[in-house]
Design an enzyme around this catalytic site. Sequence first.
Site, PDB file in Angstrom:
ATOM      1  N   CYS A 118     -10.867  -2.996  -3.693  1.00  0.00           N
ATOM      2  CA  CYS A 118      -9.861  -3.923  -4.243  1.00  0.00           C
ATOM      3  C   CYS A 118     -10.502  -5.185  -4.796  1.00  0.00           C
ATOM      4  O   CYS A 118     -10.012  -5.753  -5.771  1.00  0.00           O
ATOM      5  CB  CYS A 118      -8.814  -4.246  -3.182  1.00  0.00           C
TER       6      CYS A 118
ATOM      7  N   ASN B 193       0.822  -1.211   0.000  1.00  0.00           N
ATOM      8  CA  ASN B 193       0.000   0.000   0.000  1.00  0.00           C
ATOM      9  C   ASN B 193       0.858   1.264   0.000  1.00  0.00           C
ATOM     10  O   ASN B 193       1.988   1.275   0.503  1.00  0.00           O
ATOM     11  CB  ASN B 193      -0.981   0.014   1.184  1.00  0.00           C
ATOM     12  N   VAL B 194       0.299   2.313  -0.600  1.00  0.00           N
ATOM     13  CA  VAL B 194       0.979   3.607  -0.717  1.00  0.00           C
ATOM     14  C   VAL B 194       0.025   4.679  -0.211  1.00  0.00           C
ATOM     15  O   VAL B 194      -1.014   4.927  -0.832  1.00  0.00           O
ATOM     16  CB  VAL B 194       1.364   3.917  -2.184  1.00  0.00           C
ATOM     17  N   GLU B 195       0.362   5.275   0.930  1.00  0.00           N
ATOM     18  CA  GLU B 195      -0.515   6.304   1.504  1.00  0.00           C
ATOM     19  C   GLU B 195      -0.080   7.697   1.060  1.00  0.00           C
ATOM     20  O   GLU B 195       0.924   7.861   0.355  1.00  0.00           O
ATOM     21  CB  GLU B 195      -0.522   6.170   3.033  1.00  0.00           C
TER      22      GLU B 195
ATOM     23  N   CYS C 131      -4.373   1.027  -2.099  1.00  0.00           N
ATOM     24  CA  CYS C 131      -4.220  -0.271  -1.429  1.00  0.00           C
ATOM     25  C   CYS C 131      -3.198  -1.133  -2.169  1.00  0.00           C
ATOM     26  O   CYS C 131      -2.967  -0.960  -3.379  1.00  0.00           O
ATOM     27  CB  CYS C 131      -5.547  -1.011  -1.397  1.00  0.00           C
TER      28      CYS C 131
ATOM     29  N   GLU D 185      -3.424  -4.208  -3.163  1.00  0.00           N
ATOM     30  CA  GLU D 185      -4.013  -4.984  -4.262  1.00  0.00           C
ATOM     31  C   GLU D 185      -4.155  -4.111  -5.510  1.00  0.00           C
ATOM     32  O   GLU D 185      -3.928  -4.568  -6.636  1.00  0.00           O
ATOM     33  CB  GLU D 185      -5.399  -5.517  -3.871  1.00  0.00           C
TER      34      GLU D 185
ATOM     35  N   CYS E 181     -10.240  -5.092   0.670  1.00  0.00           N
ATOM     36  CA  CYS E 181     -11.338  -4.139   0.861  1.00  0.00           C
ATOM     37  C   CYS E 181     -12.269  -4.204  -0.358  1.00  0.00           C
ATOM     38  O   CYS E 181     -11.945  -4.812  -1.386  1.00  0.00           O
ATOM     39  CB  CYS E 181     -10.799  -2.723   1.078  1.00  0.00           C
TER      40      CYS E 181
HETATM   41  N1  THU Z   1      -5.291  -1.481   2.759  1.00  0.00           N
HETATM   42  C1  THU Z   1      -4.813  -2.219   1.712  1.00  0.00           C
HETATM   43  O1  THU Z   1      -3.707  -1.974   1.201  1.00  0.00           O
HETATM   44  N2  THU Z   1      -5.588  -3.209   1.232  1.00  0.00           N
HETATM   45  C2  THU Z   1      -6.804  -3.569   1.751  1.00  0.00           C
HETATM   46  O2  THU Z   1      -7.469  -4.437   1.188  1.00  0.00           O
HETATM   47  C3  THU Z   1      -7.275  -2.940   2.979  1.00  0.00           C
HETATM   48  C4  THU Z   1      -6.567  -1.698   3.379  1.00  0.00           C
HETATM   49  C5  THU Z   1      -4.452  -0.392   3.270  1.00  0.00           C
HETATM   50  C6  THU Z   1      -4.964   0.988   2.989  1.00  0.00           C
HETATM   51  C7  THU Z   1      -4.328   1.803   4.095  1.00  0.00           C
HETATM   52  O3  THU Z   1      -3.013   2.206   3.671  1.00  0.00           O
HETATM   53  C8  THU Z   1      -4.188   0.832   5.249  1.00  0.00           C
HETATM   54  O4  THU Z   1      -4.356  -0.473   4.690  1.00  0.00           O
HETATM   55  C9  THU Z   1      -5.214   1.032   6.349  1.00  0.00           C
HETATM   56  O5  THU Z   1      -6.502   1.063   5.836  1.00  0.00           O
END
Ligand code: THU
Length: 153
Positions: free
Chosen positions: A104, A47-49, A58, A60, A101
């Site tokens: 995704c 994941n990249v925020e 996310c 995925e 999620c």
């Molecule tokens: N996140 C994912 O990368 N994939 C998911 O299916 C659920 C959530 C990440 C997004 C965010 O950076 C962190 O998890 C918390 O929500």
Amino acid sequence: MTGADIADMELLAAARDAATRAYAPYSRFAVGAALRMTDGSIIAAANVENASYGLTLCAETVAIALAANRGALHQVVAVAVIGGARTEDGDIHGDALLTPCGRCRQMLHEAAALGGRDLPVTCASWDASKVEVVALSTLLPHAFGPDNLGVEG
Ligand code: THU
């Protein structure tokens, strides 16, 4: 495809390795996703925020974008996801099963639909106490996809 499907542990290990490279300074929740391709290769991502929280990508979704940029979206045959909370010391912990999620699931469905196949999704907790293989069609039943727009894979 049922929960009895064999988990792809190599794919899961690739997802776990990718998660260690998550850019997640805001949630401190690291997620890794890995895609098994028809040729046996693996595409993995984390994941990249962003400081503008809602822009977060996310793991995925990043992995699917990588596959699409290789012209290989139709060649995804299996998925693995894992995640956990990152502590101050950089270690990742967690005993909760990570399932993709909603957004995704939809992103993964595009690959499934283009390839004309359901995708086994190996979901795991960081501590590996929980590992489950769930069909994408179970995670996202009655999905909207390319067929609805008359687009063929
Ligand atoms: N996140 C994912 O990368 N994939 C998911 O299916 C659920 C959530 C990440 C997004 C965010 O950076 C962190 O998890 C918390 O929500």
